[in-house]
Design a protein around this motif. Structure first.
Motif, PDB file in Angstrom:
ATOM      1  N   SER A 105     -18.327  40.390 -16.370  1.00  0.00           N
ATOM      2  CA  SER A 105     -17.934  39.044 -16.753  1.00  0.00           C
ATOM      3  C   SER A 105     -16.882  38.471 -15.815  1.00  0.00           C
ATOM      4  N   ARG A 106     -16.678  37.193 -15.936  1.00  0.00           N
ATOM      5  CA  ARG A 106     -15.694  36.476 -15.125  1.00  0.00           C
ATOM      6  C   ARG A 106     -14.297  36.995 -15.442  1.00  0.00           C
ATOM      7  N   ASN A 107     -13.506  37.181 -14.417  1.00  0.00           N
ATOM      8  CA  ASN A 107     -12.127  37.615 -14.620  1.00  0.00           C
ATOM      9  C   ASN A 107     -11.248  36.378 -14.725  1.00  0.00           C
ATOM     10  N   THR A 108     -10.576  36.228 -15.832  1.00  0.00           N
ATOM     11  CA  THR A 108      -9.782  35.019 -16.056  1.00  0.00           C
ATOM     12  C   THR A 108      -8.285  35.271 -15.944  1.00  0.00           C
ATOM     13  N   GLN A 109      -7.918  36.473 -15.528  1.00  0.00           N
ATOM     14  CA  GLN A 109      -6.501  36.773 -15.341  1.00  0.00           C
ATOM     15  C   GLN A 109      -6.303  37.316 -13.928  1.00  0.00           C
ATOM     16  N   THR A 110      -5.154  36.984 -13.357  1.00  0.00           N
ATOM     17  CA  THR A 110      -4.867  37.535 -12.034  1.00  0.00           C
ATOM     18  C   THR A 110      -4.566  39.021 -12.153  1.00  0.00           C
ATOM     19  N   ASN A 111      -4.776  39.740 -11.067  1.00  0.00           N
ATOM     20  CA  ASN A 111      -4.351  41.140 -11.003  1.00  0.00           C
ATOM     21  C   ASN A 111      -3.947  41.438  -9.556  1.00  0.00           C
ATOM     22  N   ALA A 112      -3.462  42.637  -9.330  1.00  0.00           N
ATOM     23  CA  ALA A 112      -2.915  42.958  -8.002  1.00  0.00           C
ATOM     24  C   ALA A 112      -3.976  42.830  -6.912  1.00  0.00           C
ATOM     25  N   LEU A 113      -5.203  43.219  -7.244  1.00  0.00           N
ATOM     26  CA  LEU A 113      -6.258  43.117  -6.243  1.00  0.00           C
ATOM     27  C   LEU A 113      -6.559  41.662  -5.919  1.00  0.00           C
ATOM     28  N   MET A 114      -6.590  40.851  -6.962  1.00  0.00           N
ATOM     29  CA  MET A 114      -6.866  39.438  -6.730  1.00  0.00           C
ATOM     30  C   MET A 114      -5.768  38.818  -5.859  1.00  0.00           C
ATOM     31  N   VAL A 115      -4.537  39.179  -6.145  1.00  0.00           N
ATOM     32  CA  VAL A 115      -3.423  38.661  -5.353  1.00  0.00           C
ATOM     33  C   VAL A 115      -3.540  39.148  -3.907  1.00  0.00           C
ATOM     34  N   ALA A 116      -3.984  40.384  -3.731  1.00  0.00           N
ATOM     35  CA  ALA A 116      -4.208  40.903  -2.378  1.00  0.00           C
ATOM     36  C   ALA A 116      -5.321  40.120  -1.684  1.00  0.00           C
ATOM     37  N   SER A 117      -6.343  39.772  -2.417  1.00  0.00           N
ATOM     38  CA  SER A 117      -7.445  38.996  -1.838  1.00  0.00           C
ATOM     39  C   SER A 117      -6.976  37.594  -1.476  1.00  0.00           C
ATOM     40  N   PHE A 118      -6.166  37.010  -2.338  1.00  0.00           N
ATOM     41  CA  PHE A 118      -5.622  35.686  -2.013  1.00  0.00           C
ATOM     42  C   PHE A 118      -4.808  35.758  -0.716  1.00  0.00           C
TER      43      PHE A 118
ATOM     44  N   THR C 203     -14.776  47.281  -2.622  1.00  0.00           N
ATOM     45  CA  THR C 203     -14.306  45.902  -2.614  1.00  0.00           C
ATOM     46  C   THR C 203     -12.801  45.831  -2.368  1.00  0.00           C
ATOM     47  N   LEU C 204     -12.099  46.894  -2.678  1.00  0.00           N
ATOM     48  CA  LEU C 204     -10.649  46.874  -2.503  1.00  0.00           C
ATOM     49  C   LEU C 204     -10.260  46.929  -1.035  1.00  0.00           C
ATOM     50  N   ALA C 205     -11.015  47.684  -0.259  1.00  0.00           N
ATOM     51  CA  ALA C 205     -10.642  47.860   1.141  1.00  0.00           C
ATOM     52  C   ALA C 205     -10.626  46.528   1.878  1.00  0.00           C
ATOM     53  N   ALA C 206     -11.643  45.716   1.650  1.00  0.00           N
ATOM     54  CA  ALA C 206     -11.708  44.433   2.347  1.00  0.00           C
ATOM     55  C   ALA C 206     -10.527  43.552   1.975  1.00  0.00           C
TER      56      ALA C 206
END
Lengths: 230, 641, 452
Positions: A105-118, C203-206
């Motif tokens: 499902s869609r993730n509606t909360q930020t997390n550390a990985l999302m912040v890393a992706s940003f 997915t984390l590595a990227a």
């Protein structure tokens, strides 16, 4: 907006009700209650900010990068062996997009990985846009630039010069004038700008110190919590 | 989401999404309205944040500098702006996303390939000794079938290529022993040139649909062009599996195919009983008439690009990552044809939702519509693939759209063009789309999905429920189970006529809910009935259609009955309000939101179940419009929202 | 409720008698220990316990055992066919399997147990778990949180969140959840414990990779530090600071992740190259298992949870159900082999297996009868598997009806005689770590019989 609204205190309401009187316009306003003469009542509705949908984040990203398609943008961000970007597919899950095939499902909360992706995506956009806006030959006119739509001198600007330029970036990314920001944002970003310039090591970098300073400001805005939330 | 359709203006998806397509309209409306807000340029932070929020939800992106300048104009009118943007591509996309997140319209595996719609191919040597693919449909009835000797005849093995694999040329003619389909092995032996007489008798050449846009013409000339086709037919890309000959260098200009497959008739006589005219869009027709081919340019057949129909090779370039829209994928992969078709099957419900919101149609259409949308590949899919595994002789009272309903000018290359078509008599909007029926594979799963998606309810056992062992087989009566199954089973029965793990329809003409022909004898129904009928619930007078035991009436009402059940429920409209509000607000609704939910529900119902008024109520609500997250102390101290 | 009153509430008038039980000892130990690691696996789609943890190999009542007629037995290492066909006469009825028994003890399995049988002395099997649901969503939530769904919403924290909240807040990544049904719902939870939900390790590595051709790592960190302050300040102004506080914590977490260069931890090829015992081609979640081992060895993660599946075999795909289980249990066996030799990152004298706690659950189980499509449908019973040094190994607890496969009462709990439920299993895991289950769980009661 601050407004002094009439206030029907619980005790007064109870009193009226107990007497069985018809409820009419309030007989006492808040500023008539002792100690409340100058107290504005906050009657605004409170809601927590929510995460910008990943689709809107990506579309905004593509808009900022010149309105290309996702794959065209990917090609440009990876061009020249920049190492700035992998593939969109590598980031989709981290950005919170659902996977309908696997029922994730869609993730509606930020997390550390999302912040890393940003961070990864924000750096890619700011650095590559800086190369295109400021380092292309022939030079790109200010009004044709994607992000840095202002004059960028070769040396660091002073506080006033920074504020003007920062205001443009702030509107572009966060959608409102920097002067309305609830924190001392301009000063804070000016310090970041100066610190980045001061500590920049040009060896092995495609950026000058000033480039790095503006890229840091750009990154701070596209990675800002107010950019990710609404 | 790019779902251009002929019935609507063709749109440029990129401009619609990234640019400001409605800017002129917006300004025009603002100027015409004469109802500008107070002519102050002193917008507050709350004003800006509200505008940004609206841009994100209605334009699908954050505001640009131009948007902000429009917003800051003294004559800017929010009401007009909102009205102008409560329509169009990005608005429809936003609403579609809500239901896509609920429906989750994709599956990991999606098998729509059969021996009746798939063209396998074998590499032979033609009469000049040149390597040549011969395409063939393994499930095809051939003229040569009539010549096959009895199995006891000593010459029978010489017909193995035909009898075991469906190929039109025999081992003696090609030098190849092929195929043993069950072993999934490639042809063996040494290919020898096939005589021209044999080639002419049993094969022919065709310019197939995947190579020629004008494949229906007598002399196709509009061959695939990697330069021009991406513009003319965006989204349709094939790779060298289909573009090159076996030397991987020479362009394929036409293909050789077994002769029967090249037939174009819609109807043809049955080989064994010529008086019987068969429909060539049925599995039965293909299996029983050599006159039933793949149609013009082989348009009803899909290329496996492999010697095994069951193991097609990736030949189509596309993407499954299309959350920005199929016109803006985030990757490009190669798909074998089944997976490629499944991409469009998954798009169908999304296109349906998109157009419903775009045109602000009655939301009840979602569960009741007698129409759907097809693009080129879906039209192709509905012409044969969707039913190719059925052995029915006629198209029946099915829920799928008829092959005859497919737009005649829509070609498989038109993947971005969606057109509205009528569906079958048993159809009911999304409930009978192949994606829904396949993804939610069982009757109960389908009922549960619907219950959850359209009534916002779930089956949850009451606290402390016990499930003691019992001999009761009826879950609606069995202690404990009954708590959920009394509701679930009759709802499941609405889907009893759709085969589980499939979208095939069980025609009541052939399979009545209570069938005397399948009655029990000595407590057992005939073995021939086992596939469709359930012995446990059958009796000495009739067999009970599987899944219908809880309500044969509901089973006969089918998805249409489910639709009526849903739309007359008091919680149907509030569930729409809830789904929309929770998506826009990014949180669950609580009891404190009951007034908002009620107002949204009223707006929906009073407008004839149009969703736009419901959304407008939400956008103007204090929960959406006036919200801030400042502490009262900060607020009082002058940080003005 | 404090710890003492909680104990009283669950053992009632028998409190005195319980003082010497493992449960009491567990509670009497350290409230919070930071040397423990957790692995939670969700056998997604609902597994068939009759070929695994609660085996059946004879027809009885509703039971139609798996047999050569319905199962592809060739790849099954532990399948030994019975000599008598199921109906006693006709070979076409199929031959079921010999039960798989360890050298000693009461455990008994179906052939799906695979190589995990060699670790039998540390397996705790809980059978006859009453699920009261056959909805995937509800069963999944019930197994992971101990609460049924409230409408369509999760009503409590998942077990990985519980453990991350109690033991992982100082961890770089308190909880990593790979398609596991994690939820962060409830009172008293620290936002640092929000499980990092991802679809796959790669997915984390990227997301963590950074170019060296532009700004320096220090410059990037300067930006993150600024954003951290912005988020902190915005949180201090917020009526509800949770979201901004969360971002503040995530910015700080990112600074640590970047500082510790975790790329390898999330790189598929690195993990495959280092943990070579896994059969990556057949064990679909082996990369997750390798990631789990590596993250524990580096002390980067307190809790890793992942889904393995799908076991949802309504149709002829049921033929592979035991193979799916064999692959899962083989993978766990290999994980245990590694954990047995890998040193604990902060207690070098100990092995990781001495401080790692594994819980394997599923949505529910599958029907005892085989349907017309030769598969099995949903059924409201379940089993779970625990591998933990704080649980008694080589034991089974709970039971199911021999003819109907339904849950039977396991013991007299505080609320009476009844079967085990998911909240009981979760409460046992929580209390085994010295935490009052009522901190996280509304329902359920720890089971002293299975605790050490």
């Amino acid at each position: 907006m601050n407004t002094k609204l009439t206030f029907l205190g619980g005790a007064l309401l109870l009193s009226v009700a107990c007497k069985g009187q018809e409820s009419t316009a309030p007989s006492v306003t808040l500023d008539q209650v002792p100690g409340h003469e100058s107290l504005a009542q906050d009657t605004t509705h409170k809601e927590s900010p929510r995460l910008v949908p990943a689709e809107a984040y990506i579309r905004t990203y593509l808009t900022l990068f010149g309105g290309l398609t996702a794959l065209q943008t990917q090609t440009q961000l990876t061009a020249g062996g920049s190492g700035l970007f992998d593939t969109w597919t590598a980031y989709l899950g981290a950005l919170g997009l659902p996977n309908y095939a696997t029922d994730m499902s869609r993730n509606t909360q930020t997390n550390a990985l999302m912040v890393a992706s940003f961070e990864r995506l924000g750096i890619a956009l700011c650095d590559k846009a800086l190369e295109k806006d400021l380092k292309s030959t022939p030079a790109v006119a200010v009004d044709k630039r994607m992000i840095y739509t202002f004059d960028v001198p070769a040396t660091a600007v002073d506080e006033a010069g920074f504020a003007d330029r920062f205001a443009k970036l702030h509107r572009k990314f966060l959608g409102y004038p920097a002067k309305l920001a609830p924190t001392d944002r301009t000063a804070r970003f000016f310090a970041l700008y100066n610190e980045t310039i001061k500590n920049h090591n040009p060896t092995g970098s495609r950026f000058t110190a000033v480039d790095a300073g503006w890229a840091a400001v750009c990154q701070g805005l596209i990675r800002h919590p107010e950019f990710q939330l609404y | 989401m790019p779902h251009a359709q002929a019935s609507l203006p063709q749109r440029n998806a990129r401009n619609a999404r990234i640019g400001r397509p409605l800017l002129g309209l917006t300004l025009g409306l603002c100027l015409l309205s004469g109802q500008s807000q107070a002519a102050t340029s002193e917008k507050t932070l709350l004003d800006y944040k509200y505008f940004r929020t609206l841009c994100i939800d209605l334009l699908g992106r954050m505001p640009t500098e131009q948007d902000l300048q429009d917003f800051e104009r003294p004559d800017f009118n929010m009401e007009s702006w909102m009205d102008a943007h409560l329509q169009g591509d990005t608005y429809a996309d936003r609403l579609t996303r809500i239901y896509a997140d609920l429906l989750r319209p994709q599956t990991v595996s999606f098998q729509v390939g059969t021996n009746r719609n798939t063209l396998a191919r074998i590499l032979i040597k033609d009469d000049t000794g040149k390597d040549t693919w011969v395409y063939y449909r393994p499930g095809q009835r051939r003229g040569r079938h009539a010549q096959v000797p009895k199995t006891t005849d000593p010459t029978y093995p010489q017909w193995n290529n035909l009898t075991r694999g469906g190929f039109c040329l025999l081992e003696a003619e090609t030098g190849l022993k092929y195929p043993d389909v069950s072993a999934a092995l490639p042809p063996t032996g040494t290919a020898k040139p096939v005589s021209k007489a044999v080639l002419d008798q049993y094969t022919t050449v065709v310019k197939p649909w995947w190579l020629y846009a004008d494949y229906k013409s007598a002399t196709p000339v509009d061959r695939y062009n990697a330069t021009t086709w991406p513009t003319r037919y965006p989204g349709f890309t094939i790779n060298n599996e289909l573009l090159k000959e076996s030397d991987v260098k020479t362009d394929v200009m036409q293909i050789r195919v077994c002769k029967e497959e090249a037939n174009v008739d819609v109807q043809a006589p049955m080989d064994t009983t010529p008086a019987n005219i068969l429909d060539c869009r049925t599995g039965y027709g293909i299996s029983n008439s050599q006159g039933c081919g793949c149609g013009p340019g082989l348009e009803m057949c899909m290329p496996a690009a492999h010697f095994l129909a069951s193991q097609p090779r990736p030949a189509f370039v596309s993407s499954r990552n299309t959350l920005l829209g199929v016109d803006d994928p985030t990757d490009a992969q190669t798909f074998e044809y089944r997976a490629w078709q499944s991409l469009w099957v998954a798009q169908e419900p999304q296109v349906f939702f998109y157009n419903l919101f775009l045109e602000d149609r009655d939301f009840r259409d979602v569960v009741s519509a007698k129409y759907t949308y097809v693009n080129g590949p879906m039209a192709q899919f509905y012409k044969l693939s969707a039913r190719s595994n059925w052995n029915d002789r006629d198209l029946g009272a099915i829920s799928l759209p008829s092959p005859d309903a497919m737009p005649p000018d829509l070609i498989p290359q038109q993947v971005m063009t969606w057109q509205k078509v009528n569906t079958g008599v048993s159809s009911a909007g999304v409930l009978t789309m192949p994606l829904f029926l396949f993804k939610y594979a069982t009757r109960r799963a389908r009922a549960h999905a619907v219950y959850n998606m359209f009534l916002c309810r779930d089956f949850v056992a009451p606290a402390g429920l016990m499930l003691p062992p019992s001999k009761e087989t009826d879950l609606m009566k069995r202690e404990g189970c009954a708590a959920c199954h009394q509701t679930l089973e009759p709802l499941s029965a609405y889907f009893a006529r759709w085969v589980e793990n499939d979208w095939s329809f069980i025609d009541p003409k052939l399979y009545p809910a209570q069938n005397p022909a399948c009655k029990q004898t000595n407590g057992v129904i005939p073995s021939s009935c086992n596939a469709r009928y359930d012995n446990i619930y059958s009796s000495s007078t009739s067999g009970m259609l599987r899944g219908a035991y809880s309500s044969p009436t509901n089973a006969d009402l089918g998805a249409i009955g489910m639709s009526e059940y849903l739309t007359r429920r008091a919680d149907f409209a509030p569930c729409v309000a809830q789904n929309v509000a929770e998506s826009f607000l990014g949180r669950s609704l609580g009891t404190e939101d009951s007034q908002l939910r009620d107002e949204m529900t009223s707006a929906l119902v009073e407008s004839g179940y149009r969703v736009k008024p419901l959304v407008k109520v939400l956008l103007k609500s204090q929960q959406y419009r006036s919200a801030n997250n400042l502490t009262s102390t900060v607020w009082r101290n002058g940080v003005t929202p | 409720m404090n710890r003492r009153s909680f104990i009283q509430s669950i053992v009632g008038g028998s409190a005195a008698a319980a003082l010497g039980t493992p449960l009491f000892r567990a509670f009497a130990g350290p409230e919070v220990s930071s040397d423990e690691y957790f692995i939670f696996i969700h056998a997604q789609g609902a597994w068939d316990i009759t070929v695994g943890l609660d085996p059946r190999n004879q027809r009885a009542g509703l039971i139609e055992p798996g047999s050569t007629a319905t199962i592809d037995i060739n790849p099954l290492k532990k399948w030994v066919s019975l000599s008598t066909p199921l109906d006693g006469v006709n070979a076409s009825s199929g031959y079921s399997f010999e039960l798989v028994r360890p050298p000693s003890g009461p455990l008994v399995f179906g052939p799906g147990i695979g190589d995990l049988i060699r670790h039998y002395d540390r397996l705790t099997v809980v059978n006859g778990i009453a699920m009261n649901t056959v909805s995937h969503q509800d069963g999944t939530a019930f197994s992971a949180t101990g609460r049924h769904l409230a409408g369509t919403k999760t009503a409590g924290p998942s077990i990985d969140t519980m453990m991350a909240n109690s033991f992982g807040l100082g961890q770089l990544l308190p909880a990593v959840s790979i398609n596991y049904p994690s939820s962060f719902v409830g009172q008293g939870l620290d936002r640092r414990a929000v499980p990092l939900t991802i679809s796959g390790v790669g997915t984390l590595a990227a997301s963590l990779r950074r170019s060296a051709l532009y700004e320096s790592a220090a410059a990037r960190d300067g930006v993150t530090a600024l954003l951290s302050r912005e988020a902190q300040d915005l949180a201090s102004m917020s009526a509800n600071p949770d979201v901004m506080n969360g971002m503040y914590l995530q910015y700080e977490g990112l600074r640590r992740m970047n500082g510790e260069n975790l790329i390898n931890l999330f790189t598929d090829s690195y993990l495959r190259g280092k943990y070579t015992s896994f059969a990556y081609s057949t064990m679909s979640a082996s990369v997750n298992a390798a990631f789990t081992l590596e993250s524990l060895a580096r002390n980067a993660t307190r809790c890793v949870s992942f889904a393995y599946g799908s076991f949802d075999t309504h149709f002829t795909n049921y033929r592979n159900q035991p193979l799916l289980q064999q692959n899962l249990f083989d993978m766990i066996a290999i994980m245990l082999d590694y954990l047995d030799v890998m040193p604990h990152p902060t207690k070098p004298a100990d092995k990781l297996s001495e401080h790692t706690h594994i819980l394997v659950v599923s949505d529910f189980c599958r029907t005892p009868n085989i349907n017309a499509a030769l598969g099995r449908d949903h059924y409201p019973n379940n089993s779970s598997l625990i591998i933990s040094p704080r649980f008694r190994g080589n034991m089974s607890f709970g039971q199911s009806d021999p003819e109907q496969l339904l849950s039977l009462p396991a013991k007299t709990f505080a609320d009476g005689r009844r079967p085990v439920t998911p909240p009981d299993v979760l409460a046992s895991m929580v209390s085994a770590m010295g935490i009052d289950p009522r901190k996280y769980l509304r329902d359920g009661e720890a089971i002293p019989e299975i605790l050490r």
